[in-house]
Enzyme design. Structure first.
Site, mmCIF file in Angstrom:
data_model
loop_
_atom_site.group_PDB
_atom_site.id
_atom_site.type_symbol
_atom_site.label_atom_id
_atom_site.label_comp_id
_atom_site.label_asym_id
_atom_site.label_seq_id
_atom_site.Cartn_x
_atom_site.Cartn_y
_atom_site.Cartn_z
ATOM 1 N N GLN A 38 69.008 -116.313 77.213
ATOM 2 C CA GLN A 38 70.172 -115.459 76.981
ATOM 3 C C GLN A 38 69.856 -113.964 77.017
ATOM 4 O O GLN A 38 70.683 -113.158 77.443
ATOM 5 C CB GLN A 38 70.835 -115.805 75.650
ATOM 6 N N ARG A 110 52.804 -111.347 68.761
ATOM 7 C CA ARG A 110 53.743 -112.278 69.405
ATOM 8 C C ARG A 110 54.131 -111.826 70.802
ATOM 9 O O ARG A 110 54.265 -112.635 71.710
ATOM 10 C CB ARG A 110 55.033 -112.417 68.573
ATOM 11 N N TYR A 219 46.807 -109.495 58.381
ATOM 12 C CA TYR A 219 45.695 -109.714 59.312
ATOM 13 C C TYR A 219 45.885 -108.804 60.512
ATOM 14 O O TYR A 219 47.001 -108.355 60.794
ATOM 15 C CB TYR A 219 45.586 -111.189 59.742
ATOM 16 N N ASP A 299 61.990 -125.185 67.277
ATOM 17 C CA ASP A 299 62.875 -124.964 66.132
ATOM 18 C C ASP A 299 64.229 -125.654 66.303
ATOM 19 O O ASP A 299 64.892 -125.966 65.324
ATOM 20 C CB ASP A 299 63.117 -123.458 65.923
HETATM 21 C C1 FAD Z 1 58.145 -114.950 58.675
HETATM 22 C C2 FAD Z 1 57.785 -115.973 59.714
HETATM 23 C C3 FAD Z 1 56.467 -116.061 60.122
HETATM 24 C C4 FAD Z 1 56.086 -117.060 61.053
HETATM 25 N N1 FAD Z 1 54.779 -117.146 61.387
HETATM 26 C C5 FAD Z 1 54.368 -118.156 62.203
HETATM 27 C C6 FAD Z 1 52.977 -118.314 62.517
HETATM 28 O O1 FAD Z 1 52.117 -117.532 62.081
HETATM 29 N N2 FAD Z 1 52.609 -119.363 63.310
HETATM 30 C C7 FAD Z 1 53.536 -120.237 63.821
HETATM 31 O O2 FAD Z 1 53.136 -121.188 64.517
HETATM 32 N N3 FAD Z 1 54.861 -120.087 63.566
HETATM 33 C C8 FAD Z 1 55.309 -119.084 62.772
HETATM 34 N N4 FAD Z 1 56.637 -118.922 62.503
HETATM 35 C C9 FAD Z 1 57.609 -119.834 63.144
HETATM 36 C C10 FAD Z 1 57.964 -119.421 64.563
HETATM 37 O O3 FAD Z 1 58.418 -118.088 64.579
HETATM 38 C C11 FAD Z 1 59.064 -120.331 65.146
HETATM 39 O O4 FAD Z 1 58.894 -121.656 64.739
HETATM 40 C C12 FAD Z 1 59.007 -120.295 66.694
HETATM 41 O O5 FAD Z 1 59.272 -119.002 67.159
HETATM 42 C C13 FAD Z 1 59.995 -121.302 67.315
HETATM 43 O O6 FAD Z 1 59.938 -121.219 68.734
HETATM 44 P P1 FAD Z 1 61.114 -121.772 69.623
HETATM 45 O O7 FAD Z 1 60.701 -121.474 71.037
HETATM 46 O O8 FAD Z 1 61.442 -123.157 69.248
HETATM 47 O O9 FAD Z 1 62.396 -120.904 69.223
HETATM 48 P P2 FAD Z 1 62.675 -119.339 69.333
HETATM 49 O O10 FAD Z 1 61.426 -118.543 69.274
HETATM 50 O O11 FAD Z 1 63.757 -119.045 68.354
HETATM 51 O O12 FAD Z 1 63.245 -119.165 70.812
HETATM 52 C C14 FAD Z 1 64.537 -119.585 71.173
HETATM 53 C C15 FAD Z 1 64.941 -118.871 72.449
HETATM 54 O O13 FAD Z 1 66.179 -119.408 72.903
HETATM 55 C C16 FAD Z 1 67.042 -118.348 73.251
HETATM 56 N N5 FAD Z 1 68.426 -118.842 73.081
HETATM 57 C C17 FAD Z 1 69.053 -119.165 71.925
HETATM 58 N N6 FAD Z 1 70.312 -119.582 72.162
HETATM 59 C C18 FAD Z 1 70.502 -119.526 73.502
HETATM 60 C C19 FAD Z 1 71.592 -119.827 74.357
HETATM 61 N N7 FAD Z 1 72.767 -120.260 73.879
HETATM 62 N N8 FAD Z 1 71.440 -119.680 75.703
HETATM 63 C C20 FAD Z 1 70.256 -119.236 76.205
HETATM 64 N N9 FAD Z 1 69.181 -118.919 75.444
HETATM 65 C C21 FAD Z 1 69.298 -119.062 74.105
HETATM 66 C C22 FAD Z 1 66.673 -117.222 72.303
HETATM 67 O O14 FAD Z 1 67.087 -115.957 72.781
HETATM 68 C C23 FAD Z 1 65.158 -117.362 72.242
HETATM 69 O O15 FAD Z 1 64.499 -116.658 73.281
HETATM 70 C C24 FAD Z 1 57.058 -117.944 61.595
HETATM 71 C C25 FAD Z 1 58.380 -117.818 61.210
HETATM 72 C C26 FAD Z 1 58.754 -116.857 60.275
HETATM 73 C C27 FAD Z 1 60.197 -116.780 59.852
#
Ligand code: FAD
Length: 390
Positions: A38, A110, A219, A299
């Site tokens: 998106q 990141r 870190y 997620d």
């Molecule tokens: C404070 C904090 C610290 C963290 N630290 C760590 C860590 O040290 N190590 C670790 O492993 N994890 C960590 N996490 C967890 C990690 O950030 C998430 O679990 C991870 O980013 C999930 O990846 P994802 O690709 O599933 O989702 P996301 O990173 O949320 O990516 C989803 C993507 O989908 C896109 N999207 C959403 N809806 C649509 C739509 N309708 N159409 C098109 N595109 C869309 C978004 O724009 C985004 O680019 C942390 C989380 C938090 C809150």
């Protein structure tokens, strides 16, 4: 990737760390997935991330070893200290992590990890990622999915991989709407340039300070140029989902009142006196990751609390396993069924342990039994998604 591969009709919604891993892994399996993101411009937030050995093994299996070595910092030691006194509660020597778990434990910016993965996906297929594609709705078709994007574009896919994050539209539309609950946890995050950080904060490794209902970790990332800082606190105040904003560091400071000077000095050094603050929400984990031609990943499938730093690691593991399942299966349905069979319990276990992590970490005083239940003793790092039986 075999360039003879037909553009198999697999759409991945979301170019986060999960979607990009899935894209790379499917490319390795000889497929040509299309990633639809998106955001108008690709990128990730300005923050650090810990890439634990289970996730490093996944990324290395996709050819990213050199990138991790270049952009990541291997962590020599991890310390847990009492916030108020600085007393060492636990020290984990990570110098043998490669021998013990088969890969390093990296701390990475990141944005650097994300950029490295985008480049790897595009090196295999320059047209693999499209931006400015916000999925607005989807409908099941006879043998696939019809997608409508908010820019008016319609697309069809045989398989849709939902990697659209914790507020997944695909999940709510296909698997049913679920209610997000505020956990009472608030995260505070910022990066301090090394030159502005207290000298102690430049010591190698990661350091966590803990106290009742609060914890703070720091870190270094980007070759030691930036110190990544994350505070986690509890509040009685309700926050709306998606609540996330830049706030004055003065709002964060009282939350850590009484913590060691290193913590307070880092907060004082937050660039521009501002930090990012947001409420943490949970949803129940999806009971099934697959519904017809739709498969959930990262997620979108299993949003988890950050107390084990495993959210992205699970998304990355998911992606590698999904690619392997497509490589050995006769058809997409078989591949997705295998994927679910391999991933469901693993994700449930890590999600539940992450939820318990807050109580283990955010307490006053030393209780070694409590701290002994950790990622090492739970065997979380032993997992290798590149070799686990599928
Ligand atoms: C404070 C904090 C610290 C963290 N630290 C760590 C860590 O040290 N190590 C670790 O492993 N994890 C960590 N996490 C967890 C990690 O950030 C998430 O679990 C991870 O980013 C999930 O990846 P994802 O690709 O599933 O989702 P996301 O990173 O949320 O990516 C989803 C993507 O989908 C896109 N999207 C959403 N809806 C649509 C739509 N309708 N159409 C098109 N595109 C869309 C978004 O724009 C985004 O680019 C942390 C989380 C938090 C809150």
């Amino acid at each position: 990737m075999s360039m003879n591969a037909v553009r198999a009709n697999i759409a991945i919604i979301g170019a986060g760390l999960g979607g990009l891993t899935a894209a790379l892994a499917l490319q390795r399996a000889g497929l040509r997935p299309l990633v639809l993101e998106q955001a108008p411009v690709l990128g990730d937030v300005g923050a650090g991330i810990s890439v634990t050995p289970n996730a490093s093994k996944a990324l290395i299996s996709l050819g990213l070893h050199d990138g991790l070595e270049q952009h990541g910092q291997a962590v020599p030691v991890q310390e847990v200290r009492e916030g108020a006194t600085g007393r060492l509660l636990k020290s984990i020597d990570r110098s043998d992590v490669r021998e013990r778990y088969g890969a390093a434990y990296y701390m990475v910016h990141r944005a650097d990890l994300h950029a490295m993965m985008v480049a790897a996906v595009r090196a295999n297929d320059p047209d693999a990622i499209l931006t400015g594609q916000k999925l607005a709705s989807l409908a099941m078709a006879a043998d696939g999915v019809e997608m409508t994007f908010d820019n008016g574009t319609q697309r069809r896919a045989d398989v849709l991989v939902a990697a659209d994050g914790s507020r997944s539209l695909v999940r709510s539309q296909v698997f049913g709407a679920d209610k997000a609950e505020f956990t009472g946890h608030v995260a505070w995050r910022f990066l301090v340039p090394a030159g502005a950080a207290p000298a102690e904060a430049l010591a190698p490794g990661s350091r966590v300070w803990t106290g009742q209902d609060r914890s703070f970790v720091r870190y270094a990332v980007r070759g030691g140029q930036l110190i990544n800082c994350v505070g986690l606190t509890r509040t009685g105040l309700w926050r709306g989902e998606g609540w996330s904003q830049m706030v004055s560091a003065a709002e964060m400071r009282p939350e850590f009142e009484g913590f060691m000077p290193e913590v307070m000095q880092l907060i004082a050094a937050a660039p521009g006196g501002r930090v990012n603050s947001w409420g943490l929400f949970v949803r129940p984990m999806a009971e099934s990751f697959v519904q017809g031609p739709v498969v959930l990943l990262g997620d979108a499938a299993h949003p988890m609390l950050p107390f084990m730093g495993q959210g992205a690691a699970m998304a990355i593991e998911d992606g590698v396993v999904l690619g392997r399942c497509f490589a050995v299966s006769a058809n997409p349905a078989e591949a997705m069924a295998r994927y679910q069979a391999v991933r469901l319990e693993r994700c449930r276990f890590v999600l539940e342990e992450s939820a318990l992590g807050a109580d283990r970490i955010q307490q006053d005083g030393a209780d070694n039994k409590r701290l002994a239940r950790n990622e090492d003793s739970l065997g979380i790092f032993d997992y290798d998604p590149a070799t686990v039986a599928i």
